[in-house]
Design a protein around this motif. Structure first.
Motif, PDB file in Angstrom:
ATOM      1  N   UNK A 104      -6.240 -11.131  23.781  1.00 52.38           N
ATOM      2  CA  UNK A 104      -5.282 -10.355  24.581  1.00 52.38           C
ATOM      3  C   UNK A 104      -4.065  -9.969  23.761  1.00 52.38           C
ATOM      4  N   UNK A 105      -3.326  -9.005  24.253  1.00 54.11           N
ATOM      5  CA  UNK A 105      -1.942  -8.802  23.833  1.00 54.11           C
ATOM      6  C   UNK A 105      -1.107  -8.401  25.039  1.00 54.11           C
ATOM      7  N   UNK A 106       0.219  -8.453  24.876  1.00 57.32           N
ATOM      8  CA  UNK A 106       1.110  -8.100  25.971  1.00 57.32           C
ATOM      9  C   UNK A 106       0.765  -8.854  27.244  1.00 57.32           C
ATOM     10  N   UNK A 107       0.879  -8.163  28.373  1.00 55.95           N
ATOM     11  CA  UNK A 107       0.550  -8.802  29.643  1.00 55.95           C
ATOM     12  C   UNK A 107      -0.958  -8.862  29.891  1.00 55.95           C
ATOM     13  N   UNK A 108      -1.748  -8.439  28.892  1.00 57.56           N
ATOM     14  CA  UNK A 108      -3.174  -8.744  28.948  1.00 57.56           C
ATOM     15  C   UNK A 108      -3.399 -10.241  28.974  1.00 57.56           C
ATOM     16  N   UNK A 109      -2.351 -11.003  28.644  1.00 56.60           N
ATOM     17  CA  UNK A 109      -2.401 -12.459  28.746  1.00 56.60           C
ATOM     18  C   UNK A 109      -2.729 -12.906  30.174  1.00 56.60           C
ATOM     19  N   UNK A 110      -2.291 -12.131  31.169  1.00 55.05           N
ATOM     20  CA  UNK A 110      -2.541 -12.521  32.566  1.00 55.05           C
ATOM     21  C   UNK A 110      -4.040 -12.531  32.898  1.00 55.05           C
ATOM     22  N   UNK A 111      -4.759 -11.416  32.747  1.00 52.32           N
ATOM     23  CA  UNK A 111      -6.195 -11.478  33.041  1.00 52.32           C
ATOM     24  C   UNK A 111      -6.954 -12.400  32.095  1.00 52.32           C
ATOM     25  N   UNK A 117      -9.120 -15.603  33.375  1.00 56.21           N
ATOM     26  CA  UNK A 117     -10.525 -15.795  33.003  1.00 56.21           C
ATOM     27  C   UNK A 117     -10.728 -17.166  32.379  1.00 56.21           C
ATOM     28  N   UNK A 118      -9.853 -17.545  31.466  1.00 56.44           N
ATOM     29  CA  UNK A 118      -9.976 -18.835  30.781  1.00 56.44           C
ATOM     30  C   UNK A 118     -10.004 -19.994  31.766  1.00 56.44           C
ATOM     31  N   UNK A 164      -7.094  -9.196  38.912  1.00 58.89           N
ATOM     32  CA  UNK A 164      -7.849  -9.234  40.166  1.00 58.89           C
ATOM     33  C   UNK A 164      -9.327  -8.936  39.898  1.00 58.89           C
ATOM     34  N   UNK A 165      -9.587  -8.012  38.972  1.00 65.54           N
ATOM     35  CA  UNK A 165     -10.972  -7.701  38.601  1.00 65.54           C
ATOM     36  C   UNK A 165     -11.670  -8.933  38.032  1.00 65.54           C
ATOM     37  N   UNK A 166     -10.972  -9.678  37.183  1.00 64.68           N
ATOM     38  CA  UNK A 166     -11.518 -10.912  36.619  1.00 64.68           C
ATOM     39  C   UNK A 166     -11.884 -11.884  37.729  1.00 64.68           C
ATOM     40  N   UNK A 167     -10.966 -12.064  38.667  1.00 66.71           N
ATOM     41  CA  UNK A 167     -11.218 -13.005  39.760  1.00 66.71           C
ATOM     42  C   UNK A 167     -12.456 -12.615  40.546  1.00 66.71           C
TER      43      UNK A 167
END
Length: 306
Positions: A47-54, A58-59, A154-157
């Protein structure tokens, strides 16, 4: 500035969130298909930036539900420099919100034959799309960093709730049922429950946000949401909280003992602690907090545009 939880404001926001979740459900199919097709017990999430959230969502979801999976969570530079060149082909999924380092990691993944999927915020600059057109990239329809990464999370969830619905007995079933119901249905109640905390912290000129490690990604997301409300907020790890500061400490009810111990340590100094405890399944907690944060950021813009 509108108060968090204004009823008309919340109804308007739920309309927006419904559209974000609709896109998330569509994207979840791509995530689910990729994870189902790779046929490997190894996975690298980058990830980078707020890609850390999804990426973080997932992790924690996979770690909780799948003890057989060997999984790494790393930022894009670390993945590119220290991992990909030294491993046999390993499935890689990338979440990015600002495109920094994206071309480099994609080039390395292709050269080293790592199967990959990249979920990327819509670029503002069309030249980025042109440069990346030969790679397997799925773009969100949104270029706002907070909105696009909430869609990804949300897509990950939804994807993982479907994949693991038969795991951990009733827990897998319960999480899947929550996925079927969706977050838009309960977001209004969620904002109502926590509006008092956020009404209070939104009045601070300066605020330190800290959290358990589980909640770090959404806590960092919240920091940027608060900045949009003109709060000078920053994230600090619990061990780095200054002795004299206004602090919002975030965790889940599962972590209550840890948070109580941390509050006790902070009470020795002049630190003023506001506490936000999410009473929900830890798998869902980051998304709940991100929805509240997204609402706070949106309501500021809504007020100015309204």
């Amino acid at each position: 500035m509108q108060e968090p939880g204004d009823s008309f404001n919340v109804r308007a926001y739920l309309g927006k969130l419904g559209k974000l979740e609709e896109e998330a459900r569509s994207l979840s199919n791509s995530i689910r298909n990729f994870l189902s097709e790779i046929g490997s017990n190894r996975l690298i999430i980058s990830y980078n930036g707020h890609g850390y959230l999804p990426a973080s969502c997932m992790f924690w979801h996979v770690v909780t539900m799948d003890e057989e999976k060997s999984i790494l969570l790393l930022d894009i530079p670390s993945t590119s420099l220290y991992v990909l060149a030294y491993r046999d082909p390993t499935p890689l999924i990338i979440y990015t919100s600002n495109h920094s380092g994206l071309l480099n990691i994609l080039q390395i993944a292709r050269i080293m034959n790592h199967p990959y999927m990249a979920l990327v915020a819509k670029p503002v600059n069309e030249k980025i799309v042109e440069v990346l057109k030969s790679y397997n990239i799925i773009y969100t329809s949104i270029d706002d960093e907070l909105d696009s990464t909430l869609v990804m999370a949300i897509a990950v969830f939804h994807a993982l709730a479907s994949i693991y619905k038969d795991r951990l007995s009733k827990r897998g079933v319960r999480v899947f049922e929550h996925s079927r119901e969706g977050f838009t249905l309960i977001a209004g109640e969620l904002i109502e429950v926590y509006k008092e905390v956020f009404s209070k912290v939104s009045l601070h000129r300066e605020l330190v946000v800290s959290s358990s490690r589980l909640m770090e990604s959404s806590a960092r997301y919240l920091v940027d949401a608060l900045k949009r409300r003109q709060v000078n907020a920053r994230y600090e790890y619990p061990e780095s909280i200054p002795n004299s500061a206004d602090v919002l400490l975030i965790g889940t009810s599962v972590e209550e003992y840890y948070l109580r111990e941390l509050k006790s340590r902070l009470a020795v100094g002049k630190t003023r602690v506001n506490e936000l405890i999410l009473n929900t399944d830890p798998i869902e907690a980051n998304i709940y907090l991100a929805i509240i944060a997204n609402y706070l950021a949106w309501s500021t813009r809504y007020k100015h545009n309204g």
